[in-house]
Design a protein around this motif. Structure first.
Motif, PDB file in Angstrom:
ATOM      1  N   LEU A   1      -7.681   1.501  -2.728  1.00 24.76           N
ATOM      2  CA  LEU A   1      -8.421   0.383  -2.579  1.00 24.76           C
ATOM      3  C   LEU A   1      -9.577   1.129  -1.743  1.00 24.76           C
ATOM      4  O   LEU A   1     -10.964   0.469  -2.132  1.00 24.76           O
ATOM      5  CB  LEU A   1      -7.813  -0.462  -1.645  1.00 24.76           C
TER       6      LEU A   1
ATOM      7  N   GLU B   1      -4.254   1.273   4.546  1.00 25.10           N
ATOM      8  CA  GLU B   1      -4.204   2.803   3.835  1.00 25.10           C
ATOM      9  C   GLU B   1      -4.289   3.606   4.762  1.00 25.10           C
ATOM     10  O   GLU B   1      -3.759   4.867   4.829  1.00 25.10           O
ATOM     11  CB  GLU B   1      -5.374   2.668   2.786  1.00 25.10           C
TER      12      GLU B   1
ATOM     13  N   MET C   1       0.865  -1.123   0.002  1.00 23.59           N
ATOM     14  CA  MET C   1      -0.225  -0.051  -0.259  1.00 23.59           C
ATOM     15  C   MET C   1       0.875   1.294  -0.041  1.00 23.59           C
ATOM     16  O   MET C   1       0.543   2.262  -0.531  1.00 23.59           O
ATOM     17  CB  MET C   1      -0.853  -0.115   1.248  1.00 23.59           C
TER      18      MET C   1
ATOM     19  N   LEU D   1       2.206   1.722  -3.556  1.00 22.65           N
ATOM     20  CA  LEU D   1       1.402   2.256  -4.435  1.00 22.65           C
ATOM     21  C   LEU D   1       1.193   3.793  -4.214  1.00 22.65           C
ATOM     22  O   LEU D   1       1.037   4.504  -5.128  1.00 22.65           O
ATOM     23  CB  LEU D   1      -0.045   1.860  -4.232  1.00 22.65           C
TER      24      LEU D   1
ATOM     25  N   SER E   1      -3.760  -1.116  -8.352  1.00 23.48           N
ATOM     26  CA  SER E   1      -4.452  -1.170  -7.152  1.00 23.48           C
ATOM     27  C   SER E   1      -6.173  -1.752  -7.554  1.00 23.48           C
ATOM     28  O   SER E   1      -6.641  -2.609  -6.961  1.00 23.48           O
ATOM     29  CB  SER E   1      -4.746   0.230  -6.936  1.00 23.48           C
TER      30      SER E   1
END
Length: 323
Positions: free
Chosen positions: A149, A133, A18, A21, A312
């Protein structure tokens, strides 16, 4: 640096994934910590604001009626807006109150969707990924653009059930202009190399489409698109109608980034891996880079951003299917 940034964008589905990303967007394109001092605690221009009432946390949507036919959130959701300081210390997951699904807890508060419905996730792995996240958010502010997400989960839970027919209609309107159907002319020295790459890389995907759906796709050289056989159009539309909410949200998100419904379907059905899809999406632009060179801060950032969007979406779908 760009190479390292890009390599960090795709990793196994974990808390570090995460962070990877989010890193390219935060480091290259979006808000910095300095911007946080200039943003109001609750920005009216942001797509989401946050508030708490008792033991609940509400993620509030923008004012006005939702009119988009796409299931993806507004572009402003992925901008550098900071919507308020982090107001929680711990992030956890727990089973939903009705025993059906999983929820995310910010301290003692239950996270809810923009319409104040419980954020009830189908699997524990997806709940933990979304919790990661939220855990990754910095103390100086909450950045929705670093939570792809969470965005996809809200899309699948709220937008898709209400606008499924419009989503499919919108996807099919663009089908004849799909990226993989457009072929560069082979009689021009400036485009012949691109044409050869398309034959090599895209033709196997078109052959898969013919095998899978029973109709051979038509390729063309016009920017305005061509017309595919009615049988192929009907077959693709029927496939979309059979998808579940998470699958349709994923397909729409990938198609929006790839400009290709065929690539999106190929990824969801396992025909294309992330790197293969990115190679097809960027085939023409990469040809130009090979000829004229890479613009740092431009091409490399575009590649990183594309990896975030594509990766994602696939991670979201994979986690939503986990048992």
């Amino acid at each position: 640096m760009a190479h390292l940034m890009i390599r960090k964008c795709v990793k196994p589905a974990s808390f570090n994934f995460m962070a990877a990303l989010s890193a390219p967007l935060m480091r290259q394109r979006l808000a910095t910590v300095a911007a946080a001092d200039k943003e109001p605690a609750q920005s009216s221009s942001s797509s989401f604001t946050f508030s708490s009432e008792g033991d609940k946390v509400y993620v509030k949507g923008p004012s006005g009626k939702w009119k988009s036919s796409s299931v993806t959130m507004p572009t402003s959701f992925m901008t550098g807006s900071i919507v308020g300081k982090r107001f929680y210390k711990e992030v956890n997951t727990r089973g939903a109150d009705d025993g059906n699904g999983w929820t995310v807890m910010l301290d003692y508060r239950t996270l809810k969707t923009p319409s104040k419905r419980p954020l009830k996730l189908p699997t524990l792995p997806l709940a933990k990924a979304i919790a990661a996240e939220w855990e990754y958010q910095l103390m100086d502010g909450i950045r929705p653009f670093t939570m792809p997400l969470m965005r996809l989960a809200c899309t699948a839970l709220e937008r898709v059930p209400l606008t499924r027919n419009k989503i499919i209609e919108n996807l099919m309107k663009k089908f004849n202009q799909d990226l993989v159907f457009c072929r560069a002319p082979d009689d021009n020295e400036l485009t012949s190399d691109v044409h050869d790459r398309q034959v090599e890389k895209i033709d196997p995907l078109l052959q898969w489409v013919e095998t899978e759906f029973g109709f051979k796709p038509v390729v063309y050289s016009s920017f305005f698109g061509g017309k595919q056989e009615d049988g192929l159009v009907t077959a693709i539309e029927n496939l979309l109608k059979k998808t579940d909410d998470c699958e349709l949200a994923t397909i729409d998100a990938i198609a929006a980034s790839a400009h290709s419904l065929i690539i999106a379907i190929g990824m969801v059905q396992g025909k294309l891996q992330i790197e293969e899809a990115i190679e097809l999406i960027r085939l023409e632009e990469d040809s130009q880079v090979d000829r004229w060179g890479l613009v740092e801060g431009g091409h490399d950032v575009d590649i990183a951003d594309l990896r975030v969007q594509i990766s994602s979406a696939i991670v979201f779908l994979s986690l939503s299917r986990s048992i």
